[in-house]
Design a protein around this motif. Structure first.
Motif, PDB file in Angstrom:
ATOM      1  N   HIS A 165       0.810  -1.214   0.000  1.00 22.70           N
ATOM      2  CA  HIS A 165       0.000   0.000   0.000  1.00 22.70           C
ATOM      3  C   HIS A 165       0.853   1.279   0.000  1.00 22.70           C
ATOM      4  CE1 HIS A 165      -4.133   1.541   1.128  1.00 22.70           C
ATOM      5  NE2 HIS A 165      -3.386   2.618   0.987  1.00 22.70           N
ATOM      6  N   ALA A 166       0.760   2.076  -1.065  1.00 22.35           N
ATOM      7  CA  ALA A 166       1.544   3.310  -1.144  1.00 22.35           C
ATOM      8  C   ALA A 166       0.845   4.452  -0.411  1.00 22.35           C
ATOM      9  CB  ALA A 166       1.763   3.702  -2.602  1.00 22.35           C
ATOM     10  N   ILE A 167       1.612   5.169   0.418  1.00 21.07           N
ATOM     11  CA  ILE A 167       1.089   6.358   1.096  1.00 21.07           C
ATOM     12  C   ILE A 167       1.743   7.595   0.488  1.00 21.07           C
ATOM     13  CG2 ILE A 167       0.888   7.578   3.289  1.00 21.07           C
ATOM     14  CD1 ILE A 167       0.680   4.882   4.639  1.00 21.07           C
ATOM     15  N   VAL A 168       0.893   8.448  -0.102  1.00 20.93           N
ATOM     16  CA  VAL A 168       1.346   9.611  -0.851  1.00 20.93           C
ATOM     17  C   VAL A 168       0.803  10.872  -0.172  1.00 20.93           C
ATOM     18  CG1 VAL A 168       1.184  10.793  -3.091  1.00 20.93           C
ATOM     19  CG2 VAL A 168       1.389   8.292  -3.006  1.00 20.93           C
ATOM     20  N   VAL A 169       1.632  11.898  -0.053  1.00 20.93           N
ATOM     21  CA  VAL A 169       1.205  13.162   0.550  1.00 20.93           C
ATOM     22  C   VAL A 169       1.495  14.309  -0.412  1.00 20.93           C
ATOM     23  CG1 VAL A 169       1.613  14.802   2.428  1.00 20.93           C
ATOM     24  CG2 VAL A 169       1.576  12.357   2.925  1.00 20.93           C
ATOM     25  N   ASP A 170       0.471  15.112  -0.704  1.00 20.50           N
ATOM     26  CA  ASP A 170       0.614  16.321  -1.531  1.00 20.50           C
ATOM     27  C   ASP A 170       0.360  17.530  -0.632  1.00 20.50           C
ATOM     28  OD1 ASP A 170       0.393  18.434  -3.336  1.00 20.50           O
ATOM     29  OD2 ASP A 170      -1.445  17.692  -4.283  1.00 20.50           O
ATOM     30  N   LEU A 171       1.430  18.235  -0.266  1.00 17.62           N
ATOM     31  CA  LEU A 171       1.320  19.379   0.648  1.00 17.62           C
ATOM     32  C   LEU A 171       1.078  20.671  -0.134  1.00 17.62           C
ATOM     33  CD1 LEU A 171       4.299  18.505   3.040  1.00 17.62           C
ATOM     34  CD2 LEU A 171       1.869  18.272   3.567  1.00 17.62           C
ATOM     35  N   GLY A 172       0.022  21.405   0.211  1.00 22.80           N
ATOM     36  CA  GLY A 172      -0.343  22.626  -0.520  1.00 22.80           C
ATOM     37  C   GLY A 172      -0.979  22.247  -1.845  1.00 22.80           C
ATOM     38  N   THR A 173      -2.060  21.494  -1.759  1.00 24.30           N
ATOM     39  CA  THR A 173      -2.609  20.798  -2.936  1.00 24.30           C
ATOM     40  C   THR A 173      -3.384  21.702  -3.897  1.00 24.30           C
ATOM     41  OG1 THR A 173      -3.752  18.756  -3.563  1.00 24.30           O
ATOM     42  CG2 THR A 173      -4.822  20.109  -1.884  1.00 24.30           C
ATOM     43  N   GLY A 174      -3.861  22.864  -3.436  1.00 25.59           N
ATOM     44  CA  GLY A 174      -4.626  23.750  -4.340  1.00 25.59           C
ATOM     45  C   GLY A 174      -5.830  23.021  -4.925  1.00 25.59           C
ATOM     46  N   THR A 175      -5.893  22.929  -6.264  1.00 22.28           N
ATOM     47  CA  THR A 175      -6.981  22.195  -6.937  1.00 22.28           C
ATOM     48  C   THR A 175      -6.973  20.693  -6.644  1.00 22.28           C
ATOM     49  OG1 THR A 175      -5.512  21.845  -8.796  1.00 22.28           O
ATOM     50  CG2 THR A 175      -7.050  23.703  -8.970  1.00 22.28           C
ATOM     51  N   GLY A 176      -5.855  20.200  -6.085  1.00 23.86           N
ATOM     52  CA  GLY A 176      -5.680  18.753  -5.940  1.00 23.86           C
ATOM     53  C   GLY A 176      -4.878  18.145  -7.075  1.00 23.86           C
ATOM     54  N   ALA A 177      -4.395  18.998  -7.988  1.00 27.72           N
ATOM     55  CA  ALA A 177      -3.785  18.530  -9.235  1.00 27.72           C
ATOM     56  C   ALA A 177      -2.739  17.420  -9.045  1.00 27.72           C
ATOM     57  CB  ALA A 177      -3.131  19.711  -9.968  1.00 27.72           C
ATOM     58  N   ILE A 178      -1.778  17.658  -8.157  1.00 26.54           N
ATOM     59  CA  ILE A 178      -0.660  16.723  -8.024  1.00 26.54           C
ATOM     60  C   ILE A 178      -1.130  15.400  -7.412  1.00 26.54           C
ATOM     61  CG2 ILE A 178       1.540  16.309  -6.873  1.00 26.54           C
ATOM     62  CD1 ILE A 178       2.083  19.316  -6.962  1.00 26.54           C
ATOM     63  N   GLY A 179      -1.740  15.506  -6.237  1.00 25.69           N
ATOM     64  CA  GLY A 179      -2.128  14.295  -5.512  1.00 25.69           C
ATOM     65  C   GLY A 179      -3.155  13.461  -6.267  1.00 25.69           C
ATOM     66  N   LEU A 180      -4.127  14.149  -6.874  1.00 30.20           N
ATOM     67  CA  LEU A 180      -5.177  13.409  -7.594  1.00 30.20           C
ATOM     68  C   LEU A 180      -4.611  12.755  -8.853  1.00 30.20           C
ATOM     69  CD1 LEU A 180      -8.183  15.853  -7.094  1.00 30.20           C
ATOM     70  CD2 LEU A 180      -7.717  13.700  -5.877  1.00 30.20           C
ATOM     71  N   SER A 181      -3.632  13.403  -9.498  1.00 24.15           N
ATOM     72  CA  SER A 181      -2.979  12.769 -10.652  1.00 24.15           C
ATOM     73  C   SER A 181      -2.259  11.497 -10.228  1.00 24.15           C
ATOM     74  CB  SER A 181      -1.950  13.718 -11.283  1.00 24.15           C
ATOM     75  OG  SER A 181      -2.603  14.783 -11.920  1.00 24.15           O
ATOM     76  N   LEU A 182      -1.546  11.580  -9.108  1.00 24.66           N
ATOM     77  CA  LEU A 182      -0.816  10.399  -8.632  1.00 24.66           C
ATOM     78  C   LEU A 182      -1.780   9.264  -8.325  1.00 24.66           C
ATOM     79  CD1 LEU A 182       1.847  12.261  -6.489  1.00 24.66           C
ATOM     80  CD2 LEU A 182       2.288  10.897  -8.553  1.00 24.66           C
ATOM     81  N   LEU A 183      -2.898   9.610  -7.694  1.00 24.12           N
ATOM     82  CA  LEU A 183      -3.904   8.590  -7.397  1.00 24.12           C
ATOM     83  C   LEU A 183      -4.399   7.947  -8.689  1.00 24.12           C
ATOM     84  CD1 LEU A 183      -5.754   7.519  -4.957  1.00 24.12           C
ATOM     85  CD2 LEU A 183      -7.499   8.959  -5.991  1.00 24.12           C
ATOM     86  N   ALA A 184      -4.755   8.789  -9.662  1.00 20.66           N
ATOM     87  CA  ALA A 184      -5.311   8.276 -10.922  1.00 20.66           C
ATOM     88  C   ALA A 184      -4.281   7.427 -11.670  1.00 20.66           C
ATOM     89  CB  ALA A 184      -5.775   9.436 -11.798  1.00 20.66           C
ATOM     90  N   GLU A 185      -3.028   7.871 -11.683  1.00 24.56           N
ATOM     91  CA  GLU A 185      -2.032   7.189 -12.508  1.00 24.56           C
ATOM     92  C   GLU A 185      -1.411   5.975 -11.838  1.00 24.56           C
ATOM     93  OE1 GLU A 185       0.546   9.893 -14.816  1.00 24.56           O
ATOM     94  OE2 GLU A 185      -0.821  11.484 -14.193  1.00 24.56           O
ATOM     95  N   LEU A 186      -1.456   5.918 -10.504  1.00 21.55           N
ATOM     96  CA  LEU A 186      -0.861   4.762  -9.820  1.00 21.55           C
ATOM     97  C   LEU A 186      -1.888   3.692  -9.459  1.00 21.55           C
ATOM     98  CD1 LEU A 186       1.779   6.476  -7.478  1.00 21.55           C
ATOM     99  CD2 LEU A 186       2.225   4.947  -9.417  1.00 21.55           C
ATOM    100  N   ALA A 187      -3.170   4.015  -9.675  1.00 23.18           N
ATOM    101  CA  ALA A 187      -4.222   3.113  -9.207  1.00 23.18           C
ATOM    102  C   ALA A 187      -4.104   1.693  -9.769  1.00 23.18           C
ATOM    103  CB  ALA A 187      -5.597   3.701  -9.536  1.00 23.18           C
ATOM    104  N   ASP A 188      -3.600   1.570 -11.014  1.00 24.73           N
ATOM    105  CA  ASP A 188      -3.472   0.241 -11.613  1.00 24.73           C
ATOM    106  C   ASP A 188      -2.262  -0.525 -11.089  1.00 24.73           C
ATOM    107  OD1 ASP A 188      -5.662   0.735 -13.125  1.00 24.73           O
ATOM    108  OD2 ASP A 188      -4.535   1.293 -14.934  1.00 24.73           O
ATOM    109  N   GLU A 189      -1.342   0.187 -10.415  1.00 23.61           N
ATOM    110  CA  GLU A 189      -0.072  -0.427 -10.022  1.00 23.61           C
ATOM    111  C   GLU A 189      -0.002  -0.795  -8.558  1.00 23.61           C
ATOM    112  OE1 GLU A 189       3.399   1.892 -11.338  1.00 23.61           O
ATOM    113  OE2 GLU A 189       2.001   2.849 -12.729  1.00 23.61           O
TER     114      GLU A 189
END
Ligand code: SAM
Ligand code: GLN
Length: 278
Positions: free
Chosen positions: A101-125
């Motif tokens: 289980h990967a734990i990812v932290v996006d600090l100062g997320t604004g729109t969520g761009a960084i963290g939500l991209s990581l979630l979307a792109e790593l979900a299959d892996e």
């Protein structure tokens, strides 16, 4: 799209055929009658001509694989940030710290761009939980809207200053920590593109560091404080200004990070630093 007359009128107002096309497409996809289209397109075109960012007028903007809602509550996601995400993904994939289980932290997320991209792109892996934090409640409200589109599974949203927003038990367990903090120096304010004046000040400006690196204080806070939160081999990736990269590399190394490297943007400029916890 629209009739030729309206199209050339809007092009003339905004000074760009491409932007005129985006405005007309946006208005047509939201409008109810032909009347509305012309009025609404003219209204958006004059707001654009007066300096509002196109992205805020359209209300959404692509970032990597996502189409994000964007409002003046948060920074408009930038292409250089897509490259920081790319570098972070590459480093994470090359070492895959922890297993399972990967734990990812996006600090100062604004729109969520960084963290939500990581979630979307790593979900299959991998199984993944992404923490999105910001000091701005308005930004987090927008991040919540964008998170909702991805189904909200595996997303934790927390308000607060940098690491203070995180729950204590996360300490020592983060596999990927990433941030695009504010890093524009106050002394550069006068020379900035006027479009930036529509974005939140707290998303852009940072104080100089104690030893005088302009706009560096938030980047410094993040590099100095990240290590205790990371799991062994955990990755830290931070975006910054070109003239901050050298100081950040030095600070990361002296703070105990290993395999510290520079992140290069699409224009070939150094724009970030990535490193690993030992
Ligand atoms: N991550 C988004 C992106 O890349 O598009 C937004 C980045 S914007 C440059 C920086 C974000 O950090 C803003 O949303 C701002 O509210 C937040 N921020 C600024 N100072 C902060 C602090 N002391 N603690 C937490 N977040 C902060
Ligand atoms: N990339 C933005 C700019 O200088 C700054 C964003 C930030 O401060 N993180 O246009």
């Amino acid at each position: 799209v629209a009739d030729g007359t309206l199209r050339s009128e809007v092009t003339k107002t905004v000074g760009s055929a491409q932007e005129a096309l985006w405005i007309l497409e946006h208005v047509e996809s939201h409008a109810r009658s032909g009347e509305d289209v012309a009025d609404e397109a003219r209204a958006l075109a004059s707001r654009r001509a007066a300096g509002e960012p196109l992205q805020y007028l359209l209300g959404s903007w692509p970032f990597r694989t996502l189409e994000l809602s964007v409002t003046p509550s948060a920074l408009i996601p930038r292409p250089e940030t897509e490259q920081v995400v790319e570098a972070a993904l590459r480093r994470w994939r090359s070492t895959r710290p922890g297993d399972g289980h990967a734990i990812v932290v996006d600090l100062g997320t604004g729109t969520g761009a960084i963290g939500l991209s990581l979630l979307a792109e790593l979900a299959d892996e991998t199984e993944i939980t992404v923490w999105l934090t910001d000091r701005s409640p308005d930004a987090l409200e927008l991040a919540r809207v964008n998170a909702g589109r991805l189904g909200a599974e595996g997303i934790e949203i927390r308000q607060g200053e940098w690491f203070a927003a995180l729950d204590g038990p996360l300490a020592g367990s983060v596999h990927l920590m990433i941030s695009n903090p504010p890093y524009v120096a106050e002394r550069d304010r006068a020379g900035l593109d006027p479009v930036l004046s529509h974005e939140p000040d707290e998303a852009l400006f940072s104080a100089d560091s104690a030893d005088g690196v302009p706009g560096f204080s938030d980047v410094e806070t993040l590099i100095r404080g990240a290590l205790p939160w990371l799991a062994p081999g955990g990755v830290l990736a931070i975006e910054m200004a070109e003239n901050q990269v050298e100081a950040a590399r030095g600070l990361a190394t002296s703070s105990g990070f290993v395999n510290v490297e520079t992140i290069i943007d699409l224009a070939g400029k150094p724009r970030g630093v990535v490193g690993e916890a030992p």
